[in-house]
Write a protein that holds these residues in place. Structure first.
Motif, PDB file in Angstrom:
ATOM      1  N   VAL A  91      -5.787  16.135  17.083  1.00  0.00           N
ATOM      2  CA  VAL A  91      -5.328  17.455  16.678  1.00  0.00           C
ATOM      3  C   VAL A  91      -6.920  18.179  16.599  1.00  0.00           C
ATOM      4  N   VAL A  92      -6.912  19.173  16.919  1.00  0.00           N
ATOM      5  CA  VAL A  92      -8.105  20.191  16.944  1.00  0.00           C
ATOM      6  C   VAL A  92      -8.670  20.154  15.436  1.00  0.00           C
ATOM      7  N   GLU A  93      -9.619  19.891  15.317  1.00  0.00           N
ATOM      8  CA  GLU A  93     -10.477  20.188  13.910  1.00  0.00           C
ATOM      9  C   GLU A  93     -11.308  21.538  13.926  1.00  0.00           C
ATOM     10  N   LEU A  94     -10.768  22.500  12.957  1.00  0.00           N
ATOM     11  CA  LEU A  94     -11.307  23.599  13.141  1.00  0.00           C
ATOM     12  C   LEU A  94     -12.625  23.524  11.994  1.00  0.00           C
ATOM     13  N   PRO A  95     -13.335  24.460  12.369  1.00  0.00           N
ATOM     14  CA  PRO A  95     -14.689  24.594  11.352  1.00  0.00           C
ATOM     15  C   PRO A  95     -14.176  25.082   9.960  1.00  0.00           C
ATOM     16  N   ALA A  96     -14.923  24.844   9.206  1.00  0.00           N
ATOM     17  CA  ALA A  96     -14.772  25.114   7.606  1.00  0.00           C
ATOM     18  C   ALA A  96     -14.541  26.545   7.563  1.00  0.00           C
ATOM     19  N   HIS A 100     -11.152  28.767   6.371  1.00  0.00           N
ATOM     20  CA  HIS A 100     -11.132  29.866   5.111  1.00  0.00           C
ATOM     21  C   HIS A 100     -10.473  31.113   5.605  1.00  0.00           C
ATOM     22  N   ASN A 101     -11.026  31.571   6.854  1.00  0.00           N
ATOM     23  CA  ASN A 101     -10.426  32.809   7.280  1.00  0.00           C
ATOM     24  C   ASN A 101      -8.945  32.954   7.316  1.00  0.00           C
ATOM     25  N   ILE A 106      -3.311  34.241   5.689  1.00  0.00           N
ATOM     26  CA  ILE A 106      -2.099  33.953   5.295  1.00  0.00           C
ATOM     27  C   ILE A 106      -1.581  34.338   4.034  1.00  0.00           C
ATOM     28  N   ILE A 107      -2.504  34.142   2.879  1.00  0.00           N
ATOM     29  CA  ILE A 107      -2.520  34.651   1.625  1.00  0.00           C
ATOM     30  C   ILE A 107      -2.190  36.122   1.729  1.00  0.00           C
ATOM     31  N   GLN A 108      -2.934  36.888   2.499  1.00  0.00           N
ATOM     32  CA  GLN A 108      -2.594  38.290   2.123  1.00  0.00           C
ATOM     33  C   GLN A 108      -1.257  38.622   2.648  1.00  0.00           C
ATOM     34  N   ARG A 109      -0.721  37.845   3.781  1.00  0.00           N
ATOM     35  CA  ARG A 109       0.513  38.173   4.299  1.00  0.00           C
ATOM     36  C   ARG A 109       1.412  37.861   3.541  1.00  0.00           C
ATOM     37  N   ASN A 173      -3.302  20.906   7.755  1.00  0.00           N
ATOM     38  CA  ASN A 173      -4.840  20.994   7.922  1.00  0.00           C
ATOM     39  C   ASN A 173      -5.669  22.019   7.244  1.00  0.00           C
ATOM     40  N   ILE A 174      -5.072  23.163   7.105  1.00  0.00           N
ATOM     41  CA  ILE A 174      -5.687  24.351   6.505  1.00  0.00           C
ATOM     42  C   ILE A 174      -5.066  24.272   5.125  1.00  0.00           C
ATOM     43  N   GLY A 175      -4.198  23.741   4.517  1.00  0.00           N
ATOM     44  CA  GLY A 175      -3.698  23.379   3.127  1.00  0.00           C
ATOM     45  C   GLY A 175      -2.677  24.101   2.914  1.00  0.00           C
TER      46      GLY A 175
END
Length: 320
Positions: A91-96, A100-101, A106-109, A173-175
């Motif tokens: 699985v591709v590990e995304l930078p922190a 966050h972005n 997603i929260i805004q959507r 992965n992004i919560g």
């Protein structure tokens, strides 16, 4: 006096004698080792590895049986699982910062949806965002460095691989977690051919009109008598107990004006920690009686309380 024989033995002669003896011993040892390599004749070696046609046939049959008995399906399944787990491990590990972005977007959507949006609507909104973001990232990867892109080139490549991989893994992965949508269906357990009764009656003797009995109803109020230890044979007796409590109350004491009864043989549902059984009779008081539940539990309530039935099992009434 007799003259002795004089022996002449120089250092060189002694050395030659010792070396000659060592050479003889070494040759003897080499001969012994060489002879042990040919202990058996060539005919014996040929006879030792020669098999009869019957023996060869049996060995070939044993090999065939062993191959056919191998669990080929299990081996294929294990190989497939290894591939799947290998993909998960990759699985591709995304930078922190990228995580966050993505979370903020997603929260805004989700905030743009109405307050009573269903789970399916939330999932559709997130999936739409994902498709839009995927197109945006694909376009950014085609641009050269310094183009009008919202992502750095190296971040765009990493994010593209992450968005195209397993979305469930990336969400975790992004919560991001959206609960599964629960669909409740009413089960009709009536015998085949039996029509639904137009009027439903409480078991036991008729309830007096002054009791104002309501089926599938639960009223709120302060309990003046707990039903866990207060059982009555019928709703009529439960109502009478409320009336008697009000008559016996002394001035200044709380008087019962609400009765709640459990007529179901299998007990009645309630969101508290207790197990409510048949014939429980709750006596309550409320200055302004207010309904807890009426007729059916709402779909939203049943989604948050999976054990809740469709129909409210309680019977209740306000006496004054």
């Amino acid at each position: 006096m007799a003259r002795g024989v004089k022996w002449g033995c120089s250092y060189k002669k002694t050395t030659l004698i010792v070396c000659s003896v060592n050479i003889v011993i070494a040759l003897y040892v080499l001969r012994s080792i060489y002879g042990s390599l040919y202990l058996y004749s060539n005919d014996d070696l040929v006879n030792a590895v020669k098999y009869t046609p019957d023996e060869i046939s049996k060995m070939e049959e044993a090999i065939r049986i062993r191959r056919t008995s191998e669990p080929t399906k299990l081996k294929k399944l294990v190989k497939q699982l290894k591939v799947e787990f290998g993909e998960r491990d990759a699985v591709v590990e995304l930078p922190a910062g990228v995580k966050h972005n993505l979370t903020n977007e997603i929260i805004q959507r989700l905030r743009s949806l109405s307050g009573n949006a269903s789970t399916s609507e939330q999932r559709e909104a997130v999936e739409k965002w994902r498709n839009e973001k995927l197109q945006e990232v694909k376009q950014s990867t085609n641009l050269k460095k310094g183009g009008n892109s919202t992502f750095l080139q190296e971040q765009a490549g990493t994010l593209l691989r992450a968005l195209e991989s397993d979305w469930a893994v990336l969400s975790e992965n992004i919560g991001l977690w959206i609960p599964a949508e629960v669909t409740n269906s009413e089960h009709d357990d009536r015998p085949e051919g039996q029509e639904e009764q137009e009027e439903e009656n409480l078991p036991g003797p008729p309830v007096p009109q002054e009791c104002h009995a309501e089926l599938h109803t639960d009223y709120d109020g302060v309990a003046v008598r707990w039903g866990l230890t207060h059982h009555k044979e019928s709703a009529a007796e439960c109502c009478q107990a409320c009336l008697d409590h009000a008559k016996r109350a002394k001035p200044g004491e709380v008087q019962c004006n609400i009765w709640v009864y459990c007529p179901a043989e299998n007990g009645c549902y309630s969101p508290d920690i207790y197990e409510h059984k048949n014939m429980e009779c709750w006596l309550k008081y409320a200055e302004k009686p207010k309904l807890n539940f009426k007729d059916r539990y709402s779909e939203a309530y049943r989604n948050s309380h999976p054990n809740a039935p469709v129909v409210v099992p309680w019977a209740a009434g306000v006496v004054r």
